[in-house]
Design a protein around this motif. Structure first.
Motif, PDB file in Angstrom:
ATOM      1  N   VAL A 284       0.837  -1.214   0.000  1.00 44.90           N
ATOM      2  CA  VAL A 284       0.000   0.000   0.000  1.00 44.90           C
ATOM      3  C   VAL A 284       0.868   1.260   0.000  1.00 44.90           C
ATOM      4  CG1 VAL A 284      -1.818   1.275   1.205  1.00 44.90           C
ATOM      5  CG2 VAL A 284      -1.837  -1.243   1.200  1.00 44.90           C
ATOM      6  N   SER A 285       1.750   1.380   0.968  1.00 49.20           N
ATOM      7  CA  SER A 285       2.564   2.600   1.083  1.00 49.20           C
ATOM      8  C   SER A 285       3.626   2.694  -0.007  1.00 49.20           C
ATOM      9  CB  SER A 285       3.264   2.611   2.448  1.00 49.20           C
ATOM     10  OG  SER A 285       4.304   1.627   2.466  1.00 49.20           O
ATOM     11  N   GLN A 286       3.889   1.565  -0.662  1.00 51.23           N
ATOM     12  CA  GLN A 286       4.965   1.493  -1.664  1.00 51.23           C
ATOM     13  C   GLN A 286       6.344   1.781  -1.077  1.00 51.23           C
ATOM     14  OE1 GLN A 286       4.370   0.360  -4.795  1.00 51.23           O
ATOM     15  NE2 GLN A 286       2.253   0.114  -4.116  1.00 51.23           N
ATOM     16  N   ALA A 287       6.451   1.748   0.247  1.00 57.07           N
ATOM     17  CA  ALA A 287       7.761   1.939   0.885  1.00 57.07           C
ATOM     18  C   ALA A 287       8.703   0.827   0.417  1.00 57.07           C
ATOM     19  CB  ALA A 287       7.626   1.904   2.406  1.00 57.07           C
ATOM     20  N   LYS A 288       9.904   1.213   0.037  1.00 60.66           N
ATOM     21  CA  LYS A 288      10.859   0.252  -0.518  1.00 60.66           C
ATOM     22  C   LYS A 288      11.706  -0.378   0.587  1.00 60.66           C
ATOM     23  CE  LYS A 288      11.576   1.880  -5.230  1.00 60.66           C
ATOM     24  NZ  LYS A 288      10.132   2.020  -5.480  1.00 60.66           N
ATOM     25  N   SER A 289      12.019  -1.649   0.435  1.00 60.20           N
ATOM     26  CA  SER A 289      12.960  -2.294   1.353  1.00 60.20           C
ATOM     27  C   SER A 289      13.591  -3.492   0.665  1.00 60.20           C
ATOM     28  CB  SER A 289      12.274  -2.710   2.649  1.00 60.20           C
ATOM     29  OG  SER A 289      11.324  -3.722   2.419  1.00 60.20           O
ATOM     30  N   LEU A 290      14.662  -3.994   1.260  1.00 57.00           N
ATOM     31  CA  LEU A 290      15.418  -5.116   0.691  1.00 57.00           C
ATOM     32  C   LEU A 290      15.004  -6.412   1.345  1.00 57.00           C
ATOM     33  CD1 LEU A 290      19.124  -3.917   0.431  1.00 57.00           C
ATOM     34  CD2 LEU A 290      17.493  -4.312  -1.418  1.00 57.00           C
ATOM     35  N   MET A 291      14.593  -7.396   0.553  1.00 61.79           N
ATOM     36  CA  MET A 291      14.323  -8.724   1.107  1.00 61.79           C
ATOM     37  C   MET A 291      15.474  -9.645   0.713  1.00 61.79           C
ATOM     38  SD  MET A 291      11.943 -10.053   2.990  1.00 61.79           S
ATOM     39  CE  MET A 291      11.793 -11.729   2.362  1.00 61.79           C
TER      40      MET A 291
ATOM     41  N   GLY B 190       4.507  -0.171  23.014  1.00 62.08           N
ATOM     42  CA  GLY B 190       5.317  -0.910  22.047  1.00 62.08           C
ATOM     43  C   GLY B 190       6.243  -0.025  21.230  1.00 62.08           C
ATOM     44  N   THR B 191       7.115  -0.661  20.475  1.00 63.00           N
ATOM     45  CA  THR B 191       8.075   0.018  19.610  1.00 63.00           C
ATOM     46  C   THR B 191       7.560  -0.041  18.166  1.00 63.00           C
ATOM     47  OG1 THR B 191       9.709  -1.036  21.023  1.00 63.00           O
ATOM     48  CG2 THR B 191      10.550   0.119  19.090  1.00 63.00           C
ATOM     49  N   HIS B 192       7.769   1.022  17.384  1.00 65.27           N
ATOM     50  CA  HIS B 192       7.403   0.992  15.965  1.00 65.27           C
ATOM     51  C   HIS B 192       8.561   0.386  15.185  1.00 65.27           C
ATOM     52  CE1 HIS B 192       4.525   3.961  17.503  1.00 65.27           C
ATOM     53  NE2 HIS B 192       3.742   3.488  16.548  1.00 65.27           N
ATOM     54  N   MET B 193       8.500  -0.935  15.033  1.00 64.29           N
ATOM     55  CA  MET B 193       9.651  -1.667  14.500  1.00 64.29           C
ATOM     56  C   MET B 193      10.003  -1.229  13.075  1.00 64.29           C
ATOM     57  SD  MET B 193      10.470  -4.344  16.787  1.00 64.29           S
ATOM     58  CE  MET B 193       9.748  -4.878  18.357  1.00 64.29           C
ATOM     59  N   SER B 194       9.034  -0.750  12.299  1.00 63.60           N
ATOM     60  CA  SER B 194       9.328  -0.386  10.908  1.00 63.60           C
ATOM     61  C   SER B 194      10.325   0.769  10.828  1.00 63.60           C
ATOM     62  CB  SER B 194       8.036  -0.029  10.168  1.00 63.60           C
ATOM     63  OG  SER B 194       7.454   1.124  10.743  1.00 63.60           O
ATOM     64  N   ARG B 195      10.398   1.566  11.896  1.00 64.38           N
ATOM     65  CA  ARG B 195      11.332   2.698  11.865  1.00 64.38           C
ATOM     66  C   ARG B 195      12.793   2.273  11.795  1.00 64.38           C
ATOM     67  NH1 ARG B 195       8.296   6.410  16.441  1.00 64.38           N
ATOM     68  NH2 ARG B 195       6.354   6.626  15.265  1.00 64.38           N
ATOM     69  N   PHE B 196      13.092   1.106  12.372  1.00 66.11           N
ATOM     70  CA  PHE B 196      14.465   0.609  12.276  1.00 66.11           C
ATOM     71  C   PHE B 196      14.834   0.372  10.808  1.00 66.11           C
ATOM     72  CE2 PHE B 196      13.262  -0.958  16.580  1.00 66.11           C
ATOM     73  CZ  PHE B 196      14.255  -0.356  17.309  1.00 66.11           C
ATOM     74  N   LEU B 197      13.873  -0.179  10.080  1.00 64.95           N
ATOM     75  CA  LEU B 197      14.130  -0.494   8.673  1.00 64.95           C
ATOM     76  C   LEU B 197      14.239   0.768   7.833  1.00 64.95           C
ATOM     77  CD1 LEU B 197      14.403  -3.407   7.624  1.00 64.95           C
ATOM     78  CD2 LEU B 197      13.286  -3.232   9.841  1.00 64.95           C
TER      79      LEU B 197
ATOM     80  N   ILE C 113      28.502   4.692  12.092  1.00 66.32           N
ATOM     81  CA  ILE C 113      27.725   3.970  13.107  1.00 66.32           C
ATOM     82  C   ILE C 113      27.183   4.949  14.142  1.00 66.32           C
ATOM     83  CG2 ILE C 113      28.045   2.497  15.131  1.00 66.32           C
ATOM     84  CD1 ILE C 113      29.484   0.521  13.432  1.00 66.32           C
ATOM     85  N   GLY C 114      28.018   5.927  14.539  1.00 68.28           N
ATOM     86  CA  GLY C 114      27.574   6.923  15.521  1.00 68.28           C
ATOM     87  C   GLY C 114      26.377   7.717  15.006  1.00 68.28           C
ATOM     88  N   VAL C 115      26.429   8.067  13.732  1.00 66.21           N
ATOM     89  CA  VAL C 115      25.331   8.835  13.124  1.00 66.21           C
ATOM     90  C   VAL C 115      24.039   8.032  13.146  1.00 66.21           C
ATOM     91  CG1 VAL C 115      24.542   9.891  10.955  1.00 66.21           C
ATOM     92  CG2 VAL C 115      26.949  10.094  11.656  1.00 66.21           C
ATOM     93  N   ILE C 116      24.145   6.745  12.801  1.00 63.41           N
ATOM     94  CA  ILE C 116      22.948   5.907  12.776  1.00 63.41           C
ATOM     95  C   ILE C 116      22.379   5.754  14.185  1.00 63.41           C
ATOM     96  CG2 ILE C 116      22.056   3.599  12.215  1.00 63.41           C
ATOM     97  CD1 ILE C 116      24.274   3.351  10.099  1.00 63.41           C
ATOM     98  N   LEU C 117      23.251   5.527  15.165  1.00 62.66           N
ATOM     99  CA  LEU C 117      22.783   5.343  16.543  1.00 62.66           C
ATOM    100  C   LEU C 117      22.135   6.616  17.085  1.00 62.66           C
ATOM    101  CD1 LEU C 117      25.768   3.268  17.927  1.00 62.66           C
ATOM    102  CD2 LEU C 117      23.370   2.560  18.018  1.00 62.66           C
TER     103      LEU C 117
ATOM    104  N   GLU D 192      17.751   4.347   4.775  1.00 60.88           N
ATOM    105  CA  GLU D 192      18.278   5.689   4.511  1.00 60.88           C
ATOM    106  C   GLU D 192      19.806   5.673   4.408  1.00 60.88           C
ATOM    107  OE1 GLU D 192      16.761   8.265   7.569  1.00 60.88           O
ATOM    108  OE2 GLU D 192      14.694   7.629   7.146  1.00 60.88           O
ATOM    109  N   HIS D 193      20.443   4.744   5.135  1.00 62.38           N
ATOM    110  CA  HIS D 193      21.908   4.685   5.127  1.00 62.38           C
ATOM    111  C   HIS D 193      22.448   3.592   4.212  1.00 62.38           C
ATOM    112  CE1 HIS D 193      21.211   7.132   8.691  1.00 62.38           C
ATOM    113  NE2 HIS D 193      22.418   7.599   8.493  1.00 62.38           N
ATOM    114  N   ARG D 194      21.578   2.979   3.423  1.00 64.94           N
ATOM    115  CA  ARG D 194      21.987   1.886   2.534  1.00 64.94           C
ATOM    116  C   ARG D 194      23.145   2.319   1.629  1.00 64.94           C
ATOM    117  NH1 ARG D 194      17.799  -0.602  -1.792  1.00 64.94           N
ATOM    118  NH2 ARG D 194      19.313  -1.706  -3.099  1.00 64.94           N
TER     119      ARG D 194
END
Lengths: 267, 267, 267, 267
Positions: B109-116, D55-62, D77-81, D67-69
Motif C-alpha cells: 500500500v505505502s509502496q515503501a521500498k525495502s530489501l528482502m 510498544g516500539t514501531h519496528m518499521s522505523r528501524f528499517l 555507526i555513531g550517526v545511525i545510533l 536511509e543509510h543503505r
C-alpha cells in the motif's frame, strides 16, 4: 614424561577461563513428575589459571565428569564445582550444561497427551572468594510459544498475524524453582502455549485463545518480568521474547532484566 | 619436492568427488534490475579422481577460483567447470555456490521500498560423458513467506494460526530463468509474501490478504508445481514447503517433484 | 467440525512427502553393550498423499509416535512405518531419526574409560509397491577422527599438519550391522580415532600413531569403501571423509559410493 | 488507523532492549587496502522503551537502515545510533552487525595470492546518559589459525597433534584500530596463520613453522593479551582461543580479559 602444562609461566597473565567446551554427554536432570529424566547435554567446564602456570590439564575435567556419570543433576552441581576448584587448585570454576528437556502436556480440549521439548541450561560458577555463598547458579529455559500481534488485530477487518516465538528466561534463586514452573509462567503470558499433538477441537481452542490474547514481544517480556519479580525465591532474572515474525524475515525482540526494573523504581 | 598426490594408487577404488568444501568467497550474481549484485557465497568444488591416482591437488581449485574472481556468475559457471575437468584431467566436475540474494520490494500500500533477502544456490555439474549437453545446472531459491492454516480458519470463530514458512524451489531449465521469477511464483502461491518494511496500512493489507488466502503446506507445493510444470523453459523441478508452525514446535512439510507428476500422469 | 484436510483436491498433483519435520523426541536405541541406550532424536515422518486428497492429518504422526514411546528402536522401525501407511492409507512412508550415540572407549595405553559421542541416523522408507521387500533402511554414522596429511609429512623436515575430520558412512544391509562395527571400521582407517579422555601416555601414543599413519581424505574414503565392499551383509554404501584442514579455513572432502565401485569394475 | 504501540502502558516495566534481530543486509565495510569492501551482514537494532509506552514501531528501524543503505560503515555507526535515539525518543540505542570480511594474503614462499575470510562484528551502543562519550563501540574479529600442542610435541618421538583453532578478539579503543591489525596480531601469536591457497613449498613452510612454534590455547590467549595491553589506542579487550582438538571431539578453550589483567596487577 615431561609435564609441560605444569611449567612456570613468566608472562604475568592470569587466565580467567581455561577448559573444555562443546562436549556432548548424557545427563540426568531432575524432573518434577518422574524424579529423573535422561537427556543429552552440551557441556563446558572451565577453571581460572593463575599467571604462574603454563597450562591446564584438560583430561582432569573428563575424569571428574566420568566420576559423576549417571548422577549429573541440579543437586550435585555444587559438588562437581567444588571438586573442580580443589582438583585444579583454582579460585573459580565454571560448569555450563545445555540440554533438551521434555514435559508431557495434555491438549486443552481433547486432553490428548504429548511430549513438548524445551531447551534448558544450568550456568554455574563456584568462587572461593565468595566465602559465604561460593555457588552462583543461573537456570535458563527457552519456551517456544505463539504470539499474535495486537496491532495487526486492531487494524485488520479479520485475522491477525501470529507466529512461533521463543521466550528465554534466566533466573538466580534462593531455593529450587522447577523448570516446569518457569515454563508455566512463560506459556501463561504468551498468546498461547505450543503442543506437539493437537486434535481439531484443540486447534480451534488454541486459535481462538491466541486471537483473544494478542501480545507484542514487549508485552510478553513485561508480563513475565512482573511475575518473576513477585516471586520471593527469585533474586535476579532476565527475560527475552523473540518473535519469528510471520510478515517479516527478521525477528522482533524485547528484553527486560531485574536490574532494569530496579533502576526504574529508583527514578 | 615429492608429489605424493600424483603417486599411483593400487586399491582399484575410483573417487566420485574429491575437492574443497565450505569455502567462503565473494560472488557476483546476475541481477535482473542492476545487472550484477555483490554477495558472499559458500563454495564447494569437486572432481572425480580415477582409481590409479592417489590424491587431488586441492590448491588448484583455489587457483581456478582466484582466476575468475570478480567474474563468478551464472554466465561463466560452464567455463569454470570446463576448466576444472581440463586442469584436473577428470571426467566430471562439480561446483556448488550458496549465497544470500537481495531484491528490492515495495510494500503493497505505502509502496515503501525495502530489501528482502533470499537464500539461493547454483548446483552445477559438468561431465565429459554427456557429450551433447555436458553442463547440468540446478538453480535453487529459498523464499520465506507467510502461510495461514485453512483448517484453523474453517473451524475457529475468529482468527487462524499462521506462520513464517520456507518455500524451496529447485529447477533445471532449457534457458535462463531469473531468480526473481522463481521468487515471484513462490510468493504468489503463499498466503502472503514477506517484506522487510511494512507501514501500518501495509500490515493491514498483508494480514487481510493472508486471511483471505489460507494455504496448507500441501497447497503451496502443489500450486507452485503446477506453475513450474506449465513453463516451457523448465525441464525438471522440486518444490518443498515447510511451515514453522505457530501452534507446534515442529514443522509441517510437503514435497512435490516433477518426477512424481510424471508418474501420476502415467497412471 | 469441518475436516478440510479430507476434502477432494482437483489439481491432479500427487504429493511425494507430506508430514512433520524437526520434531525432538526421546529415543531408545539398541546398544551392543547395554542392550538399550537413552538418547534424544530429531525425527521427521512423511507419507505420500494421493492427488485427490487436499491435506494430511498431521496430528496422526504424533499419535503414532506416542504409541511407540519408549520402544522406538531399530527393531520396530518396520512396525511404525507399516502403521503409517496403514493409518494414512498411503503407498509409501518415511521415518528419519537423527541422534547422538555414546560408546564407552578405553584410552590406548592407560585404558582410562570415557564416553565418545557419534552422530547417527536411521533413514527408513516403506513402500507397498515393493511387495517382497517393502522396507528400505539406511543406517548412517558420523565418526570424528584424526587425519595426518601424507604430503605435509613427506615434504617437511619435522611434523605434519593434522586435524579433526568427519567420516560419514551410510549403508544398506541384509542383516543387522551394529553402529559399533561401522565406528570401528572408520576409526581403523583414519590416522587415529578420537577419545574424550587421554592421559599423557595416551597422547604420546595417539600422536605417534597418527604420524605413522598419514592419510588423505581420499585414502580414508577408499580404505573404508574396500572394507564395506567385502562385507557380505552390506548391499549398498556411501562413504565421505571431510577434513577440517588445520592449514586452511575450508575443508578437504572425498566421497566414494558402492555404485561408483561397480562402474569401475565394469570398465 | 489505531496506533497500538503508542498507547500508554501501566505495568511500570521499562524495556532495556526492543527492536529487530537477525536481519540480513548488504554492508560496506572500511578496508585498509581497497577503501571499501562489499559484504553481507546480520544486523540487530534495539532501543530502550520507557515503561509508559506499550510498544516500539519496528518499521522505523528499517526506514533508518534504508536511509543509510550503501553507506553503512564504521565511520557512520555513531550517526545511525544518534538517529535511533532521536527518532525513537529513547535513552539508549544498540546496533550490532556481524559480517564476513576478506583479506588478500600471499602464501609465505610462493607468494601466491588468495582471499582469507574472517568473521567480524561491530557491537555499538549509544547512551544519552553518558554525556561526554555517548558512543561505546566494540570491534570483534574471529581469526581461524593453526595451533600445535606443546605437550604432544614434547612427549612424542615424532610429530605433534595440531588443529584448526579460532581466536576471538574484542576491543574498545580510543581511535581506529584496523581489522587487519587485529588479524595480524592473532596470526603472529598462533602456531601458524591459515591461507586459502598454499603450494607445496608453502605447505612445507607452514608445517615446519607450526612445529617450531607449539602453542596451547592458554599461550595464544596470553600472548595476544600482552600485545593488546601494550597498544595505547586500546582501552579494553577480551581474547578467547578455542582449539578444534584433533585428538578429541570437544574443544580446548582459554579466555583472558583486560579486567582480569588489572586484578592481577593489583594483587
Amino acid at each position: 614424561m615431561k609435564d609441560i602444562q605444569n611449567r612456570r609461566d613468566f608472562r604475568q597473565v592470569p587466565i580467567q577461563k581455561a577448559g573444555v567446551k562443546n562436549l556432548q554427554y548424557p545427563l540426568d536432570v531432575l524432573d518434577r513428575e518422574n524424579k529423573v529424566q535422561h537427556t543429552v547435554g552440551n557441556v563446558s567446564m572451565y577453571v581460572d589459571l593463575p599467571h604462574h602456570f603454563k597450562g591446564t590439564h584438560m583430561s582432569r575435567f573428563l575424569e571428574l565428569l566420568n566420576e559423576h556419570r549417571g548422577k549429573i543433576s541440579l543437586l550435585n552441581i555444587g559438588v562437581i564445582l567444588k571438586a573442580m576448584v580443589s582438583r585444579f587448585d583454582s579460585t573459580t570454576a565454571h560448569l555450563e550444561m545445555r540440554f533438551p528437556y521434555f514435559v508431557e502436556k495434555s491438549a486443552p480440549v481433547s486432553q490428548a497427551k504429548s511430549l513438548m521439548n524445551y531447551q534448558c541450561a544450568f550456568l554455574a560458577t563456584y568462587s572461593r572468594k565468595r566465602r559465604r555463598e561460593p555457588l552462583d547458579l543461573i537456570v535458563e529455559v527457552m519456551v517456544p510459544v505463539s504470539t499474535l500481534c495486537p496491532c495487526s488485530k486492531a487494524i485488520s477487518k479479520q485475522g491477525a498475524h501470529n507466529q512461533r516465538s521463543w521466550i528465554s528466561i534466566q533466573i538466580r534463586s534462593r531455593e529450587l524453582v522447577w523448570i516446569e514452573e518457569l515454563i508455566a509462567i512463560a506459556e501463561a503470558e504468551a498468546s498461547s502455549g505450543l503442543f506437539a499433538l493437537l486434535k481439531r477441537e484443540d486447534e480451534k481452542y488454541v486459535t481462538e485463545q491466541a486471537y483473544a490474547r494478542p501480545r507484542f514481544a514487549e508485552d510478553v517480556a513485561r508480563a513475565i518480568a512482573r511475575k518473576l519479580k513477585k516471586d520471593p525465591r527469585i533474586t535476579w532474572f532476565q527475560v527475552a521474547s523473540e518473535n519469528l515474525e510471520s510478515i517479516h524475515n527478521h525477528n522482533a525482540y524485547a528484553l527486560v532484566t531485574s536490574n532494569g526494573l530496579q533502576e526504574k523504581s529508583q527514578r
